[in-house]
Design a protein around this motif. Structure first.
Motif, PDB file in Angstrom:
ATOM      1  N   ASN A  61      -0.781 -11.011   5.165  1.00 43.06           N
ATOM      2  CA  ASN A  61      -0.996 -12.286   4.477  1.00 43.06           C
ATOM      3  C   ASN A  61      -2.364 -12.411   3.824  1.00 43.06           C
ATOM      4  OD1 ASN A  61       1.451 -14.215   5.112  1.00 43.06           O
ATOM      5  ND2 ASN A  61       1.025 -13.099   7.010  1.00 43.06           N
ATOM      6  N   PHE A  62      -3.321 -11.635   4.297  1.00 43.48           N
ATOM      7  CA  PHE A  62      -4.677 -11.820   3.778  1.00 43.48           C
ATOM      8  C   PHE A  62      -5.254 -10.572   3.117  1.00 43.48           C
ATOM      9  CE2 PHE A  62      -4.110 -14.826   7.263  1.00 43.48           C
ATOM     10  CZ  PHE A  62      -4.417 -16.022   6.623  1.00 43.48           C
ATOM     11  N   SER A  63      -4.495  -9.456   3.077  1.00 46.19           N
ATOM     12  CA  SER A  63      -4.987  -8.231   2.443  1.00 46.19           C
ATOM     13  C   SER A  63      -4.134  -7.932   1.214  1.00 46.19           C
ATOM     14  CB  SER A  63      -4.921  -7.057   3.419  1.00 46.19           C
ATOM     15  OG  SER A  63      -5.241  -5.852   2.762  1.00 46.19           O
ATOM     16  N   ASN A  64      -4.797  -7.450   0.172  1.00 40.28           N
ATOM     17  CA  ASN A  64      -4.108  -7.085  -1.062  1.00 40.28           C
ATOM     18  C   ASN A  64      -3.901  -5.578  -1.160  1.00 40.28           C
ATOM     19  OD1 ASN A  64      -2.948  -7.621  -3.619  1.00 40.28           O
ATOM     20  ND2 ASN A  64      -4.863  -7.024  -4.623  1.00 40.28           N
ATOM     21  N   GLU A  65      -4.209  -4.825  -0.072  1.00 38.68           N
ATOM     22  CA  GLU A  65      -4.157  -3.371  -0.111  1.00 38.68           C
ATOM     23  C   GLU A  65      -2.957  -2.834   0.660  1.00 38.68           C
ATOM     24  OE1 GLU A  65      -7.875  -2.035   1.404  1.00 38.68           O
ATOM     25  OE2 GLU A  65      -8.913  -2.248  -0.526  1.00 38.68           O
ATOM     26  N   PHE A  66      -2.537  -1.654   0.229  1.00 38.16           N
ATOM     27  CA  PHE A  66      -1.467  -0.929   0.931  1.00 38.16           C
ATOM     28  C   PHE A  66      -1.941   0.502   1.138  1.00 38.16           C
ATOM     29  CE2 PHE A  66       2.272   1.755   1.209  1.00 38.16           C
ATOM     30  CZ  PHE A  66       3.061   1.045   2.117  1.00 38.16           C
TER      31      PHE A  66
END
Length: 467
Positions: free
Chosen positions: A59-64
């Motif tokens: 929910n709070f990270s934009n990374e994969f």
């Protein structure tokens, strides 16, 4: 009119009050943690912690992050190998550290090779995406396990599908081109203590052109290798693993190892030197062989000296049931012949492709017929003693001459006695002067003829005495 005014003056707590409050909160948290540890089982706590981590990351990270481990199921991961080859070629200013080194013993001043160390970060840009690579390692907890290496590839969540569909195939193609263009090849030996192949630069100067063998045989070998490497589609269509087996047999010193080197240099394939004596079991053999790479030579030298193969043959030959010729027999320690055959042309032979398996022996007659049949050893090449054409090739290679007054005398002598290419080369190397070198060879051959004649005479006298 009174003006509203707020100030912390007079409300700032004293240091002792702050410390007292902190101590109270800390004590309360310790009590809560103790209660939770006592009430909630450890596995439940770990599950809750992992779910909370996943929640916050999602929910709070934009990374994969893609994780590429060194082994994928039972074999070395092709994706891992592609990354290992590709990443050193995209090193940029943002890279904070690199491994450098050279194993080129012929040129100590050569520019060292690059590799990615554990913890280093490498940035790549592909189709407008910013991608970050890093190498990690998890140390083995037990001495018989390997340290586990794996790459992290981090991208934006919105780029995940593009990375999977476009970027991974791209680095696989780039790595393949890099390997095909390599100028140096390596020879590997297996380190059983660390369960890994250790490499050194392969710098053997032998070529097929310089081999002291019949010209027609050289042409056959080259044609066979060229046909093999260009027939991937054929092997796929007929349902066979893309591999080729060579058996090199003949007396010591006849050039078997030199021919292996010549084939490796011609194909630009790495060489994996497998010492069967050090293999503990069939499972160990399978693990060793499945960690070799494509476009390589798997070499088993002097297989007739391996007690496993000879003993396996003896155990089976006593059985009247020919259908069980490859039945596994119990041998401790060591791998069985059937274990090796299962990798050569059994189900495990499909774990990898574009491989050449070369077996050498001084005594072909000692080998089990199960090893010799087509599909396992497809090409049998006899490495014999020198003949006149082989001698001329060696004279051209070592002395740089195509003819000499002593050639006729040498031809006459090598028809009377057996001399290996290694023995002949030893005398041709004695001097840069062709006459001196050839005189040394003639002297050696004359002596050998006398010794062989004396042995035959002694044998004849013994036979007469028996009669």
């Amino acid at each position: 009119m009174a003006t509203g005014y707020f100030s912390f003056s007079g409300q700032t707590p004293s240091l002792s009050a702050v410390l007292t409050t902190y101590a109270s909160i800390s004590a309360f948290m310790m009590v809560i943690r103790t209660i939770l540890n006592e009430v909630i089982p450890r596995r439940m706590r770990e599950f809750i912690s992992s779910k909370l981590s996943e929640y916050f990351l999602f929910n709070f990270s934009n990374e994969f992050t893609f994780i590429i481990e060194q082994r994928w199921e039972a074999v070395i991961s092709e994706t891992y190998k592609a990354a290992e080859v590709y990443l050193p070629t995209i090193v940029g200013a943002s890279t904070d550290s690199l491994l450098v080194g050279s194993n080129n013993t012929r040129n100590s001043t050569a520019v060292p090779k690059l590799a990615v160390p554990v913890g280093a970060k490498i940035i790549d840009n592909f189709e407008g995406m910013k991608l970050q690579w890093s190498l990690h390692m998890k140390e083995a907890k037990k001495y018989y396990y390997n340290d586990k290496k794996y790459y992290h590839l981090t991208c934006k969540k919105t780029d995940r599908d593009r990375v999977l569909e476009n970027y991974f195939p791209y680095i696989a193609r780039k790595a393949q081109k890099i390997l095909e263009a390599r100028q140096t090849i390596n020879i590997y030996t297996y380190d059983h203590k660390h369960s890994s192949w250790q490499s050194a630069v392969f710098q053997h100067p032998s070529t097929i052109d310089t081999m002291a063998m019949d010209a027609d045989l050289k042409k056959f070998i080259i044609d066979d290798l060229d046909t093999f490497v260009n027939r991937k589609g054929f092997f796929d269509n007929v349902g066979r693993a893309w591999k080729r087996g060579y058996l090199l047999y003949g007396p010591p010193g006849t050039g078997k190892s030199s021919l292996v080197a010549a084939i490796a240099n011609y194909m630009k394939y790495n060489v994996y030197d497998l010492q069967l004596q050090s293999v503990k079991s069939d499972a160990d053999l399978r693990n060793v062989l499945t960690t070799t790479t494509n476009r390589s030579i798997i070499l088993i030298e002097d297989i007739d000296c391996n007690e496993t193969v000879l003993h396996d043959r003896g155990r089976r030959s006593a059985s009247p049931d020919k259908e069980k010729e490859t039945e596994n027999v119990s041998l401790d320690p060591g791998a069985t012949l059937s274990g090796m055959l299962n990798f050569i042309d059994g189900l495990w032979s499909s774990c990898g492709e574009e491989r050449i398996i070369i077996v050498t022996t001084n005594h072909k007659e000692r080998l089990d017929p199960a090893l010799l049949r087509p599909g396992r050893m497809d090409v049998h090449i006899e490495m014999g003693y020198c003949n006149p054409s082989g001698f001329r090739m060696l004279a051209k290679t070592y002395l740089g001459i195509k003819d000499h007054a002593l050639f006729g005398r040498v031809d006459e002598l090598i028809k009377k006695v057996d001399i290996s290419p290694a023995e002949m080369a030893l005398h041709l190397m004695k001097s840069d002067d062709p006459t001196i070198a050839l005189e040394s060879l003639v002297e050696f051959l004359d002596k050998k003829v006398i010794e062989e004649t004396a042995k035959r005479d002694d044998k004849d006298e013994i036979e007469v005495a028996k009669e």
